[in-house]
Design an enzyme around this catalytic site. Structure first.
Site, PDB file in Angstrom:
ATOM      1  N   ASP A 117       0.811  -1.224   0.000  1.00 38.56           N
ATOM      2  CA  ASP A 117       0.000   0.000   0.000  1.00 38.56           C
ATOM      3  C   ASP A 117       0.841   1.269   0.000  1.00 38.56           C
ATOM      4  O   ASP A 117       0.446   2.279   0.580  1.00 38.56           O
ATOM      5  CB  ASP A 117      -0.961   0.037   1.216  1.00 38.56           C
ATOM      6  CG  ASP A 117      -1.833  -1.187   1.287  1.00 38.56           C
ATOM      7  OD1 ASP A 117      -2.276  -1.632   0.221  1.00 38.56           O
ATOM      8  OD2 ASP A 117      -2.067  -1.685   2.396  1.00 38.56           O
ATOM      9  N   LYS A 154       1.920   2.391  -4.977  1.00 42.92           N
ATOM     10  CA  LYS A 154       2.629   1.925  -6.178  1.00 42.92           C
ATOM     11  C   LYS A 154       1.808   2.169  -7.444  1.00 42.92           C
ATOM     12  O   LYS A 154       2.361   2.504  -8.474  1.00 42.92           O
ATOM     13  CB  LYS A 154       2.942   0.419  -6.063  1.00 42.92           C
ATOM     14  CG  LYS A 154       3.935   0.084  -4.973  1.00 42.92           C
ATOM     15  CD  LYS A 154       4.227  -1.393  -4.915  1.00 42.92           C
ATOM     16  CE  LYS A 154       3.031  -2.228  -4.487  1.00 42.92           C
ATOM     17  NZ  LYS A 154       2.589  -1.984  -3.085  1.00 42.92           N
ATOM     18  N   GLY A 186      -4.461  -4.335  -4.540  1.00 47.06           N
ATOM     19  CA  GLY A 186      -5.405  -3.343  -5.048  1.00 47.06           C
ATOM     20  C   GLY A 186      -4.635  -2.083  -5.366  1.00 47.06           C
ATOM     21  O   GLY A 186      -4.095  -1.443  -4.473  1.00 47.06           O
ATOM     22  N   HIS A 187      -4.526  -1.762  -6.639  1.00 42.64           N
ATOM     23  CA  HIS A 187      -3.803  -0.555  -7.037  1.00 42.64           C
ATOM     24  C   HIS A 187      -4.804   0.528  -7.435  1.00 42.64           C
ATOM     25  O   HIS A 187      -5.630   0.312  -8.310  1.00 42.64           O
ATOM     26  CB  HIS A 187      -2.854  -0.854  -8.200  1.00 42.64           C
ATOM     27  CG  HIS A 187      -1.669  -1.674  -7.785  1.00 42.64           C
ATOM     28  ND1 HIS A 187      -0.850  -2.320  -8.674  1.00 42.64           N
ATOM     29  CD2 HIS A 187      -1.165  -1.933  -6.564  1.00 42.64           C
ATOM     30  CE1 HIS A 187       0.107  -2.949  -8.003  1.00 42.64           C
ATOM     31  NE2 HIS A 187      -0.069  -2.738  -6.717  1.00 42.64           N
ATOM     32  N   GLN A 194       2.052  -5.822  -3.319  1.00 39.92           N
ATOM     33  CA  GLN A 194       2.395  -5.903  -1.899  1.00 39.92           C
ATOM     34  C   GLN A 194       3.726  -5.179  -1.638  1.00 39.92           C
ATOM     35  O   GLN A 194       4.071  -4.280  -2.374  1.00 39.92           O
ATOM     36  CB  GLN A 194       2.413  -7.352  -1.404  1.00 39.92           C
ATOM     37  CG  GLN A 194       1.025  -7.985  -1.299  1.00 39.92           C
ATOM     38  CD  GLN A 194       0.527  -8.613  -2.588  1.00 39.92           C
ATOM     39  OE1 GLN A 194       1.285  -9.182  -3.342  1.00 39.92           O
ATOM     40  NE2 GLN A 194      -0.755  -8.489  -2.848  1.00 39.92           N
ATOM     41  N   THR A 200      -9.893  -4.563   0.712  1.00 44.63           N
ATOM     42  CA  THR A 200     -10.811  -5.024   1.754  1.00 44.63           C
ATOM     43  C   THR A 200     -11.494  -3.871   2.495  1.00 44.63           C
ATOM     44  O   THR A 200     -12.391  -4.113   3.298  1.00 44.63           O
ATOM     45  CB  THR A 200     -10.049  -5.872   2.795  1.00 44.63           C
ATOM     46  OG1 THR A 200      -9.001  -5.062   3.355  1.00 44.63           O
ATOM     47  CG2 THR A 200      -9.439  -7.114   2.177  1.00 44.63           C
ATOM     48  N   PRO A 234      -9.275  -0.448   7.783  1.00 43.11           N
ATOM     49  CA  PRO A 234      -8.397   0.674   8.123  1.00 43.11           C
ATOM     50  C   PRO A 234      -6.968   0.152   8.282  1.00 43.11           C
ATOM     51  O   PRO A 234      -6.751  -0.900   8.879  1.00 43.11           O
ATOM     52  CB  PRO A 234      -8.943   1.179   9.468  1.00 43.11           C
ATOM     53  CG  PRO A 234      -9.899   0.174   9.944  1.00 43.11           C
ATOM     54  CD  PRO A 234     -10.251  -0.753   8.824  1.00 43.11           C
ATOM     55  N   ASP A 271       1.913  14.746   1.463  1.00 46.22           N
ATOM     56  CA  ASP A 271       0.879  15.666   1.932  1.00 46.22           C
ATOM     57  C   ASP A 271       0.147  15.142   3.166  1.00 46.22           C
ATOM     58  O   ASP A 271      -0.466  15.925   3.895  1.00 46.22           O
ATOM     59  CB  ASP A 271      -0.115  15.966   0.798  1.00 46.22           C
ATOM     60  CG  ASP A 271      -0.693  14.699   0.191  1.00 46.22           C
ATOM     61  OD1 ASP A 271       0.085  13.763  -0.089  1.00 46.22           O
ATOM     62  OD2 ASP A 271      -1.922  14.621   0.024  1.00 46.22           O
ATOM     63  N   SER A 302       5.473  12.242  -4.459  1.00 46.78           N
ATOM     64  CA  SER A 302       4.064  12.355  -4.819  1.00 46.78           C
ATOM     65  C   SER A 302       3.330  13.110  -3.711  1.00 46.78           C
ATOM     66  O   SER A 302       3.488  12.803  -2.528  1.00 46.78           O
ATOM     67  CB  SER A 302       3.489  10.955  -5.017  1.00 46.78           C
ATOM     68  OG  SER A 302       2.091  11.024  -5.093  1.00 46.78           O
ATOM     69  N   VAL A 303       2.543  14.110  -4.126  1.00 48.07           N
ATOM     70  CA  VAL A 303       1.864  14.963  -3.146  1.00 48.07           C
ATOM     71  C   VAL A 303       0.342  14.876  -3.270  1.00 48.07           C
ATOM     72  O   VAL A 303      -0.374  15.756  -2.827  1.00 48.07           O
ATOM     73  CB  VAL A 303       2.336  16.432  -3.275  1.00 48.07           C
ATOM     74  CG1 VAL A 303       3.782  16.577  -2.840  1.00 48.07           C
ATOM     75  CG2 VAL A 303       2.151  16.950  -4.714  1.00 48.07           C
TER      76      VAL A 303
END
Ligand code: IMP
Length: 422
Positions: A13, A16, A40-41, A223, A299, A302, A331, A411-412
Site C-alpha cells: 500500500d 505503487k 489493489g492498485h 504488496q 478489503t 483501516p 501531503d 508524490s503529493v
C-alpha cells in the site's frame, strides 16, 4: 526508461499504482509478476478512480502491452469481472492484455481454506485478505495446482478439477465447513476460461520478443518487501516473492535484462493485517483516518499507521537493490508539528540497525527516533522540487539518505499531475 522493476519498500500500500501509472508513460510493456487479487492498485485520472486487482495499471494508457505473468495467481472469475468493469469505463483491454498460460488458478476451495485456517489460528491469525492466496501458492509448491492452460482445456480441466475438489472437500469437511459442488465450480470456471481464452499467451516468449525489440518493460510489484515470503516478517507475510528477485521468476525475463529498481515508500508507514510494526502510533493513525486516508483498496480495512521506519527501508534497499526512491503521500504529514523517523531499534540493551530476521525479536523492538520539524503548510499543489517547503525538502533528503538510495520522485496527491521528479 530502461527495464525497471518497481517494488514496495514497506508493508504494501505504498501508492505503487500511482507511481506505476506515471512511469508507464515511458514504458512499452507492463508486467505483474507476483501476488493475486489480494492486491489493489488505485489510480486517479482526473476525477475518475480506477481500482485494479490483477490487471496491470498500464492498461489505463493507450497501446501498452500489459502482461499478467506466470508468478501471479489468478482468480479467473474475479479477473473476468475486472475486465468487464474496465470495459464499462471505456478502457481498451482486449488488444493490450496478455495472461500467462502457466499462471496458477485460485479456486473457491483456496478461499474457503484461507478463511478456515485464519479462524483456527484465532489470535495468532495472519490477517489475510481471504482471497485464497496462501492455499493457491501452497498447491503450486506442492505440485497439485491447476494452471491457466488447464482452465482453457475443457477435458483436462474437468478431470483435474474433480480430483482436486474431492481432496479439498475432505479437508473442508474436517474443518466443519460445507463441501463445494463440482457442478457450480466447474460451470463458473469454464465460463471464465472461455472468456479469458483470447488473452492467454506464452508470455515468456512474448516478453523475450519484447526484449529483443528493445521495448522498455516495467515490472509492477504488488504488496511490499516486508510481505515477501522469504524476506518479510514471516509468518505475517503473503505467499509470493514480492521483492525484486520475484520479477525474474514471475515473468521469465532473466536478471541481466533488468536495469533499474525503483522502491516506492510512503512518507510514513502503514500495514494491514497482523504482525510487527515497530513505529506504530495511534495518534498518527487517528489523524490519517480522520482525513479519510489509509483504508485498504481491496478489503476496505483501516490500515495500521506509524512513523517512517528508516531501518526497514534501508533493509528493503539492500534486499531489492533499490536505485531510486519514490516517496508518496508527503501531503499526509502537512499538518504535523514534529515528525519522527525511526533510525534504529532497541530491545533492552541490544540495538539493531537492520531488521531482525526473527519476528519474535522484531515484535519486541522499540523504535529509536530522530525528530524533524514539520512544515505545516499544504504541499499538494507543488509541482516542482522548489515548490516544496524548505522543511519538507529537508525531511525528504533525510529519508533518502537514511534509506541509502537516490530520491527520484515525490508524490503529493493521487493525481498524475501531483508528481515531482527530483
Ligand atoms: P494474503 O496475501 O491475503 O495471504 O495476506 C497476507 C498478508 O499480506 C496480510 O497481512 C495482508 O493484509 C497482507 N496483504 C496482502 N496483500 C496486500 C496488499 O496489496 N497490500 C497490503 N497488504 C497486503
Amino acid at each position: 526508461m530502461a527495464n525497471t522493476i518497481l517494488v514496495g519498500a514497506q508493508w504494501g500500500d505504498e501508492g505503487k499504482g500511482k507511481i506505476i501509472d506515471v512511469l508507464t508513460e515511458d514504458a512499452d510493456v507492463v508486467v505483474r509478476y507476483a501476488g493475486g487479487n489480494n492486491a489493489g492498485h488505485t489510480v486517479f485520472i482526473g476525477p475518475q478512480k480506477y481500482i485494479l486487482h490483477l490487471v496491470p495499471s498500464g492498461i489505463l494508457r493507450k497501446r501498452k502491452l500489459c502482461v499478467i505473468g506466470n508468478g501471479v495467481v489468478v482468480d479467473p472469475v474475479s479477473l473476468v469481472e475486472e475486465i468487464k468493469g474496465l470495459r464499462q469505463l471505456g478502457v481498451k483491454v482486449d488488444a493490450n492484455l496478455a495472461l500467462s498460460e502457466t499462471a496458477h488458478v485460485v479456486f473457491p476451495y483456496h478461499r474457503e481454506l484461507d478463511a478456515q485456517r485464519e479462524t483456527l489460528k484465532g489470535k495468532h491469525k495472519i490477517g489475510t485478505t481471504k482471497r485464497g492466496i496462501g492455499p493457491a501458492y501452497g498447491d503450486k509448491a506442492a505440485r497439485v495446482g491447476l494452471r491457466v492452460i488447464d482452465l482453457i482445456t475443457p477435458d483436462r480441466f474437468e478431470a483435474k478439477l474433480r480430483r482436486r475438489l474431492k481432496e479439498n472437500n475432505e479437508v473442508l469437511k474436517a474443518f466443519g465447513a460445507k463441501p463445494l459442488s463440482f457442478k457450480s465450480v466447474h460451470a463458473a470456471y469454464r465460463a471464465a476460461g472461455d472468456f479469458l481464452k483470447p488473452f492467454v499467451k506464452n508470455t515468456v516468449v512474448l516478453l523475450h520478443e519484447a526484449c529483443q525489440r528493445g521495448d522498455r518493460i516495467l515490472f509492477e510489484g504488488a504488496q511490499g518487501t516486508f510481505l515477501d515470503l522469504d524476506h518479510g516478517t514471516y509468518p505475517f507475510v503473503t505467499s509470493s516473492n514480492t521483492t525484486a528477485g520475484g520479477a525474474c521468476t514471475g515473468s521469465g525475463v532473466p536478471p541481466h535484462r533488468m536495469d533499474r529498481v525503483v522502491g516506492v515508500m510512503k512518507a510514513y508507514t502503514t500495514r494491514v493485517g497482523e504482525g510487527p510494526l515497530p513505529t506504530e502510533n495511534a495518534e498518527i493513525a487517528d489523524m490519517l483516518h480522520a482525513m479519510g486516508r489509509e483504508f485498504g483498496a481491496t478489503t476496505g480495512r483501516p490500515r495500521r499507521c506509524g512513523w517512517f521506519d528508516a531501518v526497514a527501508v534501508r533493509h528493503a534497499t539492500m534486499v531489492n537493490g533499490i536505485d531510486d526512491l519514490a516517496v508518496t503521500n508527503l501531503d499526509g504529514l502537512d499538518t504535523v508539528a514534529t515528525i519522527k523517523v525511526c533510525i534504529g531499534y532497541r530491545v533492552g540493551k541490544a540495538r539493531y540497525d537492520y531488521v531482525p530476521a526473527d519476528v519474535e525479536v522484531l515484535s519486541q523492538c522499540e523504535a529509536v527516533y530522530a525528530e524533524f520539524e514539520g512544515w505545516r503548510e499544504p504541499t499538494s499543489a507543488a509541482r516542482k522540487w522548489k515548490d516544496l517547503p524548505v522543511k519538507a525538502r529537508a525531511y525528504l533528503k533525510a529519508l533518502a539518505e537514511l534509506s541509502g538510495a537516490n530520491l527520484a520522485i515525490v508524490s503529493v496527491g493521487p493525481g498524475r499531475e501531483q508528481t515531482i521528479f527530483v
